[in-house]
Design an enzyme around this catalytic site. Sequence first.
Site, PDB file in Angstrom:
ATOM      1  N   PHE A  25       0.812  -1.210   0.000  1.00 47.17           N
ATOM      2  CA  PHE A  25       0.000   0.000   0.000  1.00 47.17           C
ATOM      3  C   PHE A  25       0.852   1.270   0.000  1.00 47.17           C
ATOM      4  CE2 PHE A  25      -1.885  -3.499   2.342  1.00 47.17           C
ATOM      5  CZ  PHE A  25      -3.059  -3.707   1.630  1.00 47.17           C
ATOM      6  N   HIS A  26       2.182   1.104  -0.023  1.00 48.40           N
ATOM      7  CA  HIS A  26       3.068   2.257   0.144  1.00 48.40           C
ATOM      8  C   HIS A  26       4.180   2.275  -0.899  1.00 48.40           C
ATOM      9  CE1 HIS A  26       1.944   1.481   4.623  1.00 48.40           C
ATOM     10  NE2 HIS A  26       0.985   2.164   4.021  1.00 48.40           N
ATOM     11  N   PRO A  27       3.847   2.340  -2.191  1.00 51.98           N
ATOM     12  CA  PRO A  27       4.913   2.420  -3.194  1.00 51.98           C
ATOM     13  C   PRO A  27       5.648   3.758  -3.106  1.00 51.98           C
ATOM     14  CG  PRO A  27       2.774   2.747  -4.223  1.00 51.98           C
ATOM     15  CD  PRO A  27       2.504   2.350  -2.806  1.00 51.98           C
TER      16      PRO A  27
END
Length: 603
Positions: free
Chosen positions: A537-539
């Site tokens: 969820f955190h590219p």
Amino acid sequence: MTDRLGALAAALLGTDADEGRRIATELTRLAVAFPRPVRLGLGVAGGGLDLAARLLSGESLARLDPSTREAICTALAARPGGRALLDAVKMPLLLASAAAGAEGTAPATASPPAPEPELSCVALDDWPKRSRADAVVIGSGAGGAMAARELARAGLSVVVLEEGRRFTAAEFRDRPAADRFMDLYRDGGATFALGNPPVLLPQGRGVGGTTLVNSGTCYRTPERVLRRWRDVHGLALADPARFAPLLDEVERTLRVASQPLDGLGRNGELVLAGAAALGWKAAPMRRNAPGCAGSCQCVVGCPRNAKNGVHLNALPQACAAGAVVVTGARVERIVTTRGRAVGVRFRGRRIAAPLVVVAAGAIETPRLLTRSGLGGHPGIGRGLAVHPAVSVAGRFSEPVNAWRGVLQSVGVEQLHDDGVLIEATAGPPGLMSFVPSGIGRELHAELASADRLATVGAMIADQPSGRVGARLVRYRLADTDADRLRLAIVAIGELLFAAGAEAVLTGLGHRPYAHNLGELRDAVSTADARQLHLAAFHPTGSARMGADPQRAPVDADGRLRGVRGVWVADASTLPGCPEVNPQLSIMAIALAVGRAAAAEAQR
């Protein structure tokens, strides 16, 4: 195709034929939002299972009795790649099942939602074909909102371009969770990074960006991460003493505070109990949700406007200073002349502007730069870290009802120095954060007893081994990161057993259950990395900031190298995985970039 999908749903989910058809109808409706490869994959899966049924029994899947259908699915799962195929199909089927049952509408609360703030929003059709501004900001999420606020407060005329639309708390309160999910995420949440294993990579889309649908968790950037960004990447901005005031300002904007124990929910309480029994460091999260009532709806929009996404603060503040948000505005190209930005093109329209801030996120920002002829630096689209996550569930003898309470409630930092951050994370009914293993009646029984599951996730600090292409995202899980994920699964299991779990659902196809820590360690030690079910969820890092022009496409102030007037202010600029939920880190960077861009524009 609906008949095949209906038979597939009945076989995999252990339902009767009529229910299978209802689920297939919902899936056909929802699948309109999925990218074409996913839609094709669903058709291939249905056709492949139907072919297997004909080869093994002489009948189509739809004509078989439930026991025979289940036996064929079980036989397919035993073949190489078969279980992975069925597991991939299971996720959209469960989503469609939730939609068919209209599950997941927000629970009623005694207090009304916070009022919608004033926002100067203009729909695309109402925006002129030609216009001018001092600055254009592309994206209205964590980065874009903060940059726009600073530019507008400096006296510049600012237009924020947002591909999605504006959502309201009333919609979040009244519509089923599955329908909200499809609207709030790009590609209906079915974005993947291709790899072995693949990684689910959902991206929020709407006014407020991913802050509309994140968990509200607000970790400050760890000092060890800041020192690495400063010392290795030459990012003077990341000096802890300089970065701290930026984080302070972001926390004030979002009204960050520790989550009270009241309303935490049983899921979080069990994780706290397990951590206490082990002597591990754990505490309720710091969150930007001062009015949280524990409705567990964060990922599909807060029904009370209690979670302070930037659509409730930074964007209204930008609009109060004169900024305007245009919705439905997917930017096709940044227009440049003689090495300088002169505006943007979007949906048959053009805004002339000498300053463009790109804040479209770590996936879309490099794509936009490349479409605009600005992707020549070798670092554009490369160096992607995704903060991969695994999820594990514990089965308890008493009801847990994990969907009652704060969605992401407790953080366990015992292994954080080893790159593993554990968080108690649940989901709305029908959108479980953990997908049980099994096929047919076994899966049906697990779903029927989902109220007794506590769910916990863990994210690991990963190597920047991903790449964003024009159409595909690729990600290679490093061997050391796979080992770290195995460590995370064992640690979560230890936590759940310490809290009193009777069994742990591992998420591993070859050993889906463990009844003690020894069994769990054995299951994990024999798990191939390809068996891991990963989401991210955190590219970050696909257009990283740094002092070295050979390594970093964006300079240490936020300017895109090789062109004047283009700045970048989003997760793509982070030089590496921040090792925590990145909302504060992104907004602090964007705050600094917005101020630097405004100061340069005024010179």
